[in-house]
Design a protein around this motif. Structure first.
Motif, PDB file in Angstrom:
ATOM      1  N   VAL A 399       1.193  -0.978  -0.055  1.00  0.00           N
ATOM      2  CA  VAL A 399      -0.041  -0.370  -0.116  1.00  0.00           C
ATOM      3  C   VAL A 399       0.965   1.204   0.042  1.00  0.00           C
ATOM      4  CG1 VAL A 399      -1.857   1.425   1.362  1.00  0.00           C
ATOM      5  CG2 VAL A 399      -1.952  -1.263   0.765  1.00  0.00           C
ATOM      6  N   ILE A 400       1.750   1.349   1.136  1.00  0.00           N
ATOM      7  CA  ILE A 400       2.681   2.979   1.408  1.00  0.00           C
ATOM      8  C   ILE A 400       3.815   2.696   0.008  1.00  0.00           C
ATOM      9  CG2 ILE A 400       4.340   3.401   2.441  1.00  0.00           C
ATOM     10  CD1 ILE A 400       3.205   3.051   4.467  1.00  0.00           C
ATOM     11  N   LYS A 401       4.619   1.745  -1.083  1.00  0.00           N
ATOM     12  CA  LYS A 401       5.690   1.957  -1.871  1.00  0.00           C
ATOM     13  C   LYS A 401       4.958   1.965  -2.891  1.00  0.00           C
ATOM     14  CE  LYS A 401       9.184  -0.320  -0.469  1.00  0.00           C
ATOM     15  NZ  LYS A 401      10.483  -0.762  -0.122  1.00  0.00           N
ATOM     16  N   TRP A 402       4.738   0.580  -3.271  1.00  0.00           N
ATOM     17  CA  TRP A 402       4.083   0.701  -4.496  1.00  0.00           C
ATOM     18  C   TRP A 402       3.690   1.002  -4.951  1.00  0.00           C
ATOM     19  CZ3 TRP A 402       3.487  -5.142  -7.152  1.00  0.00           C
ATOM     20  CH2 TRP A 402       5.064  -6.245  -6.919  1.00  0.00           C
ATOM     21  N   VAL A 403       2.065   1.279  -3.949  1.00  0.00           N
ATOM     22  CA  VAL A 403       0.566   2.800  -5.030  1.00  0.00           C
ATOM     23  C   VAL A 403       1.313   3.601  -4.804  1.00  0.00           C
ATOM     24  CG1 VAL A 403      -1.744   2.853  -4.962  1.00  0.00           C
ATOM     25  CG2 VAL A 403      -1.120   0.411  -4.085  1.00  0.00           C
ATOM     26  N   ALA A 404       1.979   3.931  -3.608  1.00  0.00           N
ATOM     27  CA  ALA A 404       2.360   5.684  -3.205  1.00  0.00           C
ATOM     28  C   ALA A 404       3.397   5.978  -4.459  1.00  0.00           C
ATOM     29  CB  ALA A 404       2.364   5.823  -2.126  1.00  0.00           C
ATOM     30  N   GLY A 405       3.873   4.766  -4.695  1.00  0.00           N
ATOM     31  CA  GLY A 405       5.376   5.202  -5.607  1.00  0.00           C
ATOM     32  C   GLY A 405       5.418   5.145  -7.009  1.00  0.00           C
ATOM     33  N   LEU A 406       4.207   4.297  -7.693  1.00  0.00           N
ATOM     34  CA  LEU A 406       3.778   3.686  -8.981  1.00  0.00           C
ATOM     35  C   LEU A 406       2.828   5.257  -9.204  1.00  0.00           C
ATOM     36  CD1 LEU A 406       4.353   0.157  -9.094  1.00  0.00           C
ATOM     37  CD2 LEU A 406       5.725   2.264 -10.251  1.00  0.00           C
ATOM     38  N   MET A 407       2.261   5.561  -8.937  1.00  0.00           N
ATOM     39  CA  MET A 407       0.675   6.574  -9.150  1.00  0.00           C
ATOM     40  C   MET A 407       1.324   7.476  -9.329  1.00  0.00           C
ATOM     41  SD  MET A 407      -0.982   9.288  -7.956  1.00  0.00           S
ATOM     42  CE  MET A 407       0.003   9.208  -6.333  1.00  0.00           C
ATOM     43  N   GLY A 408       2.401   7.888  -8.947  1.00  0.00           N
ATOM     44  CA  GLY A 408       2.730   9.317  -9.739  1.00  0.00           C
ATOM     45  C   GLY A 408       3.255   9.055 -10.985  1.00  0.00           C
ATOM     46  N   PRO A 409       3.794   8.587 -11.742  1.00  0.00           N
ATOM     47  CA  PRO A 409       3.737   8.582 -13.155  1.00  0.00           C
ATOM     48  C   PRO A 409       2.732   8.718 -13.510  1.00  0.00           C
ATOM     49  CG  PRO A 409       6.196   6.694 -11.756  1.00  0.00           C
ATOM     50  CD  PRO A 409       4.980   7.539 -11.031  1.00  0.00           C
ATOM     51  N   SER A 433       7.687  11.339 -19.790  1.00  0.00           N
ATOM     52  CA  SER A 433       7.263  11.546 -17.988  1.00  0.00           C
ATOM     53  C   SER A 433       7.189  10.324 -17.112  1.00  0.00           C
ATOM     54  CB  SER A 433       6.388  12.574 -17.563  1.00  0.00           C
ATOM     55  OG  SER A 433       5.123  12.131 -17.823  1.00  0.00           O
ATOM     56  N   TRP A 434       5.663   9.998 -17.815  1.00  0.00           N
ATOM     57  CA  TRP A 434       5.814   8.115 -17.355  1.00  0.00           C
ATOM     58  C   TRP A 434       6.447   6.988 -17.603  1.00  0.00           C
ATOM     59  CZ3 TRP A 434       4.843   4.152 -20.654  1.00  0.00           C
ATOM     60  CH2 TRP A 434       4.506   2.994 -20.296  1.00  0.00           C
ATOM     61  N   ALA A 435       6.590   6.875 -18.556  1.00  0.00           N
ATOM     62  CA  ALA A 435       8.080   6.286 -18.814  1.00  0.00           C
ATOM     63  C   ALA A 435       9.425   6.021 -18.084  1.00  0.00           C
ATOM     64  CB  ALA A 435       8.468   5.565 -20.204  1.00  0.00           C
ATOM     65  N   ALA A 436       9.608   6.942 -17.892  1.00  0.00           N
ATOM     66  CA  ALA A 436      10.298   8.014 -16.585  1.00  0.00           C
ATOM     67  C   ALA A 436      10.656   6.910 -14.993  1.00  0.00           C
ATOM     68  CB  ALA A 436      11.345   9.104 -16.876  1.00  0.00           C
ATOM     69  N   GLY A 437       9.448   7.575 -14.749  1.00  0.00           N
ATOM     70  CA  GLY A 437       8.900   7.272 -13.323  1.00  0.00           C
ATOM     71  C   GLY A 437       9.100   6.226 -12.901  1.00  0.00           C
ATOM     72  N   LEU A 438       8.448   5.009 -14.126  1.00  0.00           N
ATOM     73  CA  LEU A 438       8.266   4.463 -13.586  1.00  0.00           C
ATOM     74  C   LEU A 438       9.947   2.880 -13.486  1.00  0.00           C
ATOM     75  CD1 LEU A 438       5.325   2.311 -16.103  1.00  0.00           C
ATOM     76  CD2 LEU A 438       4.781   3.425 -13.705  1.00  0.00           C
ATOM     77  N   ILE A 439      10.700   3.588 -14.143  1.00  0.00           N
ATOM     78  CA  ILE A 439      11.903   3.350 -13.707  1.00  0.00           C
ATOM     79  C   ILE A 439      12.979   4.399 -12.622  1.00  0.00           C
ATOM     80  CG2 ILE A 439      14.894   3.462 -15.151  1.00  0.00           C
ATOM     81  CD1 ILE A 439      12.997   3.639 -18.107  1.00  0.00           C
ATOM     82  N   ALA A 440      12.288   4.972 -12.523  1.00  0.00           N
ATOM     83  CA  ALA A 440      12.618   5.118 -11.317  1.00  0.00           C
ATOM     84  C   ALA A 440      12.546   4.647 -10.488  1.00  0.00           C
ATOM     85  CB  ALA A 440      12.635   6.916 -11.197  1.00  0.00           C
TER      86      ALA A 440
END
Length: 561
Positions: A399-409, A433-440
């Motif tokens: 909930v905290i890491k995956w969703v919060a981290g991947l939601m932004g891109p 911006s979408w692809a770079a966020g996922l890679i980050a």
């Protein structure tokens, strides 16, 4: 649990199903199923928006944080959400409503075909769908964990029971069923939360417990606003993330704004939700802060502390009511997510992968919406059975890491694409911006071989992917502007403030999904004179919108029968 508690629980399930069946009569087409036809009262939308924002993870994962760190569980979770939703009340809520009332779409992502192009829309749709399957899987696992504490049934049995009941009411009744059951769930949770608060104060020092407990040795440091890994940096990062997520970045909250009659009603809805987020979690969290004085958690993350305290303090009947409260939050979030994902799949994905889907009748589209809802719930339930595996770790990690981290891109191109200042950011900015966020996200959380990283602080793991996406979206828009008269016309309609009394009825007419080839490329500005006119002019915006949204091959609008 005894027979009285089971009676309360089974009665609750029965009422939820009955509401779903009653709501079935209000659903005539996909607009009704996904956006309530734009007829939802603002106060119901606001309560629904609030209830669909958190689940039984509140009583497991966040109960563990409250047990360990105290007040920081509120300061770094629900308070940032309240602030973020209040910000979004003027910034995002009215614009999201105009997606339905002015552009006549039934899915939050439908407008992306014309704001960017088809590739951008599909990238956001598919990545968001996959993320939501994992997210909702974590929610099923959370409620099943609580159910196993009280009843002894297995995790998989608990997942099956809650998933099937939720599937029945949200599939037959659509967004109306979601909102009405969430209203009932809010009322139930109101009584359950107050019962737990009174029980805890009665066990300790009565009303004075509110200010005396902080001197107890077991609660030293529990009054600190930030503690442990939940630092000030984490707080600011969480506020940044939740401002996007809870204003529509994860789609289900966007539907609540779309369902109101007009932009003004959407703003009122958001403000009500913000007030609830600022006040109601305090009632729920206080017993959790007191938990170290009353119970000894058995799990290392203390996620069982609230359940243990409930069993110890409440008489039968009230115990059943609190358990119902656990279910109410989870079922509210999961059903709203299921409806949002169904909207995206039915309106945005299916027409691209199936020529037949582009020619669905109203009835066929409604059947497809219900079938996709069932499919999403089934997949998320399957994921839930693996939530404690080495791949997915524990509930709070997801909930905290995956969703919060991947939601932004995913949210950045969707949300900022609504705003006029970002009109120059086009498909290149959105996809990059979408692809770079996922890679980050991957490199912040995992090594090349897939093993989890431990040398990066949590706040950076969840916030930097969004920051990377935001910076690239803005910079690329400035370096390579891709604004066109047609895209400008879409933005102008979303940002116009001429919301009149007739906008609610606009939601009744939903056009067929556009042909993918035509949607993929921006319409060429064939007439230079028209293109040169300012897009703010009502006539030019209307003409360009007609060309973009209802041009050749897009299909005639389907009106309600």
């Amino acid at each position: 649990m005894n027979s009285l508690d089971w009676t309360v629980l089974i009665g609750y399930f029965g009422v939820m199903v009955a509401i779903g069946l009653w709501s079935h009569k209000r659903v005539d087409n996909v607009s009704d199923f996904f956006t309530a036809g734009g007829k939802m009262p603002w106060w119901l939308s606001g309560i629904s928006h609030h209830m669909s924002g958190y689940s039984a993870v509140m009583f497991t994962g966040y109960a563990g944080i409250a047990y360990k760190y105290g007040v920081t569980s509120f300061v770094t979770w629900s308070l940032p959400i309240a602030i973020g939703v209040f910000i979004g009340a003027k910034l995002f809520a009215p614009r999201l409503n105009r997606l339905r009332s002015k552009l006549h779409v039934a899915s939050p992502l439908e407008y992306l075909k014309n704001r960017y192009n088809l590739k951008t829309q599909q990238a956001l749709a598919w990545s968001g769908l996959l993320l939501k399957i994992v997210d909702v899987g974590a929610k099923w696992a959370a409620i099943a964990t609580l159910l196993s504490v009280f009843t002894g049934i297995s995790l998989n049995q608990g997942i099956l029971i809650t998933g099937v009941i939720t599937g029945v009411y949200c599939t037959v009744g659509g967004l109306w069923a979601d909102a009405l059951t969430e209203l009932g769930q809010f009322i139930i949770q109101l009584f359950a939360g107050l019962a737990m608060l009174v029980a805890v104060m009665g066990k300790l020092d009565g009303f004075s417990t509110l200010w005396t407990i902080w001197d107890e040795p077991e609660l030293q440091g529990h009054a600190d606003a930030t503690a442990g890994p939940y630092t000030v940096t984490f707080l600011l990062a969480f506020l940044f993330i939740k401002t996007f997520e809870y204003n529509g970045g994860m789609w289900n909250q966007a539907q609540r704004y779309m369902a109101t009659a007009n932009a003004r009603e959407a703003t009122r809805s958001a403000r009500l939700s913000a007030v609830l987020w600022a006040l109601w979690p305090l009632i729920l969290f206080f017993p959790m802060w007191c938990a170290p004085l009353l119970v000894q958690a058995k799990k290392p993350d203390a996620s069982d502390s609230y359940a243990l305290m409930t069993e110890q303090l409440l008489p039968h009947g009230l115990l059943g009511l609190v358990i119902v409260g656990f279910f109410s939050h989870t079922m509210a979030m999961c059903s709203s997510d299921a409806n949002a994902i169904s909207a995206v799949f039915t309106r945005d994905i299916a027409p691209v992968i199936s020529k037949k889907a582009r020619n669905w009748t109203e009835r066929a589209g409604l059947v497809a919406a219900r079938l996709s809802t069932i499919s999403f719930l089934a997949l998320s339930m399957a994921i839930a059975t693996q939530v404690n595996s080495p791949t997915f770790k524990d509930i709070i990690t997801i909930v905290i890491k995956w969703v919060a981290g991947l939601m932004g891109p995913i949210a950045i191109p969707f949300m900022l694409g609504l705003l006029r200042p970002f009109r120059k950011s086009g498909p290149t900015a959105a996809l990059t911006s979408w692809a770079a966020g996922l890679i980050a996200f991957f490199f912040l959380n995992y090594e090349i071989d897939g093993t989890a990283r431990t040398d990066v602080a949590l706040q950076y793991q969840v916030s930097l992917p969004l920051a990377v996406s935001l910076v690239l979206y803005v910079v690329i828009g400035l370096v390579k502007p891709e604004d066109t008269p047609e895209r400008d016309a879409v933005i102008a309609r979303i940002n116009s403030d001429d919301d009149g009394p007739g906008t609610a009825s606009a939601g009744g007419a939903v056009p067929s999904p556009a042909e993918p080839v035509e949607a993929a490329e921006p319409v060429e500005a064939a007439e230079p004179v028209e293109a040169a006119e300012p897009v703010e002019a009502a006539e030019a915006a209307e003409a360009a919108e007609t060309k973009v949204l209802g041009g050749e091959g897009a299909g005639a609008p389907q009106t309600r029968g």
